[in-house]
Write an enzyme that holds these catalytic residues in place. Sequence first.
Site, PDB file in Angstrom:
ATOM      1  N   HIS A   1       0.821  -1.212   0.000  1.00 12.88           N
ATOM      2  CA  HIS A   1       0.000   0.000   0.000  1.00 12.88           C
ATOM      3  C   HIS A   1       0.856   1.263   0.000  1.00 12.88           C
ATOM      4  O   HIS A   1       0.554   2.240  -0.702  1.00 12.88           O
ATOM      5  CB  HIS A   1      -0.936  -0.030   1.213  1.00 12.88           C
ATOM      6  CG  HIS A   1      -1.670   1.256   1.440  1.00 12.88           C
ATOM      7  ND1 HIS A   1      -1.410   2.075   2.509  1.00 12.88           N
ATOM      8  CD2 HIS A   1      -2.631   1.868   0.709  1.00 12.88           C
ATOM      9  CE1 HIS A   1      -2.198   3.142   2.435  1.00 12.88           C
ATOM     10  NE2 HIS A   1      -2.946   3.039   1.368  1.00 12.88           N
TER      11      HIS A   1
ATOM     12  N   GLU B   1       1.982   1.878  -3.364  1.00 13.87           N
ATOM     13  CA  GLU B   1       0.880   2.432  -4.174  1.00 13.87           C
ATOM     14  C   GLU B   1       0.882   3.968  -4.075  1.00 13.87           C
ATOM     15  O   GLU B   1       0.761   4.678  -5.069  1.00 13.87           O
ATOM     16  CB  GLU B   1      -0.457   1.865  -3.703  1.00 13.87           C
ATOM     17  CG  GLU B   1      -1.660   2.407  -4.454  1.00 13.87           C
ATOM     18  CD  GLU B   1      -2.806   2.756  -3.537  1.00 13.87           C
ATOM     19  OE1 GLU B   1      -3.183   3.946  -3.494  1.00 13.87           O
ATOM     20  OE2 GLU B   1      -3.321   1.846  -2.832  1.00 13.87           O
TER      21      GLU B   1
ATOM     22  N   GLU C   1      -3.723   8.160   7.122  1.00 14.73           N
ATOM     23  CA  GLU C   1      -4.743   7.274   6.566  1.00 14.73           C
ATOM     24  C   GLU C   1      -5.044   6.150   7.575  1.00 14.73           C
ATOM     25  O   GLU C   1      -6.202   5.776   7.791  1.00 14.73           O
ATOM     26  CB  GLU C   1      -4.261   6.685   5.234  1.00 14.73           C
ATOM     27  CG  GLU C   1      -5.293   5.780   4.590  1.00 14.73           C
ATOM     28  CD  GLU C   1      -4.859   5.250   3.232  1.00 14.73           C
ATOM     29  OE1 GLU C   1      -3.759   5.606   2.752  1.00 14.73           O
ATOM     30  OE2 GLU C   1      -5.637   4.467   2.642  1.00 14.73           O
TER      31      GLU C   1
END
Lengths: 445, 459
Positions: free
Chosen positions: A64, A67, A144
């Site tokens: 992630h 990403e 996040e």
Amino acid sequence: MLALAAVLAYAGPARAGTAPTSFTLDNGLQVVVIPDHRTPVVTQMIWYKVGSADETPGQSGLAHFLEHLMFKGTARHPEGEFSKTVSRIGGNENAFTSYDYTGYFQRVPRDQLATVMGFEADRMTGLVLKDENVLPERDVVLEEYNMRVANNPAARLGEQVAAALYLNHPYGRPVIGWRHEIEKLDREAALAFYRRFYAPNNATLVIAGDVEAAEVRDLAQKTFGPIATQPAIAAKRIRPQEPEPAGPRTVTVADGKVEQPSMMRQYLVPAGPAAAKTERAALDVLAQALGGGSNSLLYRALVVDQGLAVSAYAWYQGAAVDASQFGVSATPKPGVDFPSLEAALDKVIAGVADNGIAASDLEDAKTQLVAETIYAQDSQAKLARWYGAALTVGLSIDDVRQLPNTIRAVTAEDVQAVARKYLTKIRSVTGYLVKDSSVPAEKRS
Amino acid sequence: MRLVSPRLVRLALACTMALAAAVVSDGAEAMTKIQRVVSPGGLQAWLVQDATVPLVAMAFAFRGGATQDPADKPGVASMTANLLDEGAGDLDSKAFHARLERNAIEMNFSASRDRLQGQLRMLNEHRDEAFGLLKLAVTAPRFDAEPVERIRAQMLSGLRRESTEPNALAGRAFWAAAFPDHPYGRPPGGTLESLPKVTVADLSGYAKNVLARDNLTIAVVGDIDAATLGRLLDDTFGSLPAKAKLTPVADVAAVAPPKQVSVALDVPQTVMLFGGPGLKRNDPDFMAAYIANHILGGGSMSSRLYYEVREKKGLAYSVSQSLIWLDHTGVFAGSTATRADRAAATLATVEAEIRRMAEQGPTAEELDKAKSYLNGSQMLALDTSTKLAGALVQYQLDGLGIDYLEKRPGIINAVTLEDTRRAAKRLWSHGLITVTVGRAQAASTGQPAPAPAPKAHAD
């Protein structure tokens, strides 16, 4: 919602009108073209066959994190140029990471397809990372994490249930990672992961929209064609598998902020190419019949007839490389304790395992699943997601295309068989979200 | 939650506010020809006929949403909306849902501040059945005791959940602070105190007053022709009362900034909303303001706020700002979230960017890029029948003509740098209404927050 998302993960269109075309470049990149000529728009989606379950232990969250870092620019296109171009041409873009895949997409006017294909091909191998943009991005990811997990007790319960369900397989690690490991991710780790997994022979390119296959083939050859194959990447992903489950487990997450308790249960069930096609379809139908709507068995029993719960759901995650989850959840009414709720839930599940489901419930569930495949043709982005996810976990275009027929062929016996075989407590983890009254929530609103 | 998706979530956050108001994105010029259909009985709809996929999607709205709730009973409109598909005519809730599910018909209702809206989607073969069920839902809802209590319990359960959910708390506090003496300040979903008091008479009274032909707006997209649609519209809505009985709602401006509200909640990440008075949809500066807002904090990854707060400083995962327009007011509102000890710095960055835009406006280059984006993105926003139908309802409610999608590029391109500067100055020169939800002490003293320790006990 949940049920739908799970089912949609590999359902597909029912009509020949949207037949996708597929071809593979010499360097191993599989390309799928899905025609949709209603608007002059095209969606590019690239799916890498790498997700959080492919991370090295100790580096959870790396797939992630990478990403996020894929937006940091290349030697040819410095940071921001790709996104600014997409924005200027009126497109939009996004990216996503899951256990089995990492994907990037743009939706743009059709005449801009070559542009975004060029950018996407460039960042498959051209990423340049510097500490000055890697470190702030790690802070972004930690925010996040705060938003999704730290601020959200229900999400923490989900993490704990998955961690308890998987004794050996990396699906037990959260996609976003464990916080103490996210904090230590860095540029070197990200680049090593990138070089190891990002290659044409480890990706599927889905182009959906107002384009023809021949045109896409030329563009793909020109943009992605020159990228070298990465021979070290194995054709099949081999991960530690789960042992045969030996006993039910429970997890309780207590938090001072929980004003509405809830419970969820996950069963370890087969999925993806490793599952028998009939069982996969039967599990889809079972999830729909059990908890797919206001007339589902769980909702009817727990919410309407017995008044024990305010909601009840079931879902099945069918698009996965390895054994995945069948989930059920319920939110109790005030004053109803978990044992009463759970006993009622167990009774519904045992009823299906022992007696199967009524013919009318079976037909309703199948009708809804087949209708979903037709509704999906209304959204090129959704079709692109279905095909991308299915192919990335090892299913075929034909699996997706044939899904309506596979669903129609499911019998009441098939549904009863998978319920009996897989929805047994020994294969499950049950999680409870409760209020922690030892720590008063600081709240005066 | 399978997908971890940075951009999607930012949009979802923006939506927690946008949904409460009535924001619909821009239209699709290419999608096609919009016809005005007038039924034999005089009902009007906008129709896009498209037979590519064998389905029909309809969106519709009745003016008069949560603003019509009794002052001491917020939530009546929402509760009514949630109950319209829970039994109607001679079908009880179970039978009604069985008919929907047997035919895979999708029917949804919801209430926002200004309206009660619905969506209907069906496969072609179930068209008559779908419209027949919708007719029952809007003309003969039953409000039986079982579903009323079940829906009430579900709404209360949701409110209990939201009572410690920082985004929900922030949204409520923002609207309450911005509109202290107006229905817009009340939560459309009701409160833990109000919902238990709502009676069946409240629900049926709301339905009787609001569900009428003269305040109904309809758009349809899909495999259906004008004549067939006209007949179905009359069958479905023709027996509704001709005129709605709405309680008048006053035009209002959001409270003058600056104003600060803080809500204490023990969470590691502080959620911040910021906003102030905005423009109504018919304001001559609306499009200029819309473009300036896009440059400042709109939905792309190249906005000033996104760059300063996220890309450059890594302060937050999400930051964006939208214009929200309602029937009787307009506001601008944005949101972001960061760990408690960086909340003050984040808000300062946001305030500085908003002030800079107010004082200097955008650059010529930014304006060109924004116009290019807004023109190009039109057709992307409406690529499904459902989205298109929803937008066509919104355009009608906003008083835009049936040719709006054709005119829109011209309207955008006519906006000058001077226009955007004027609009920016009007909107952003007056300070902000801010709401922060988080650990009060850490946020106010600037002390580092303790690391979040999930209280998870496995047994």
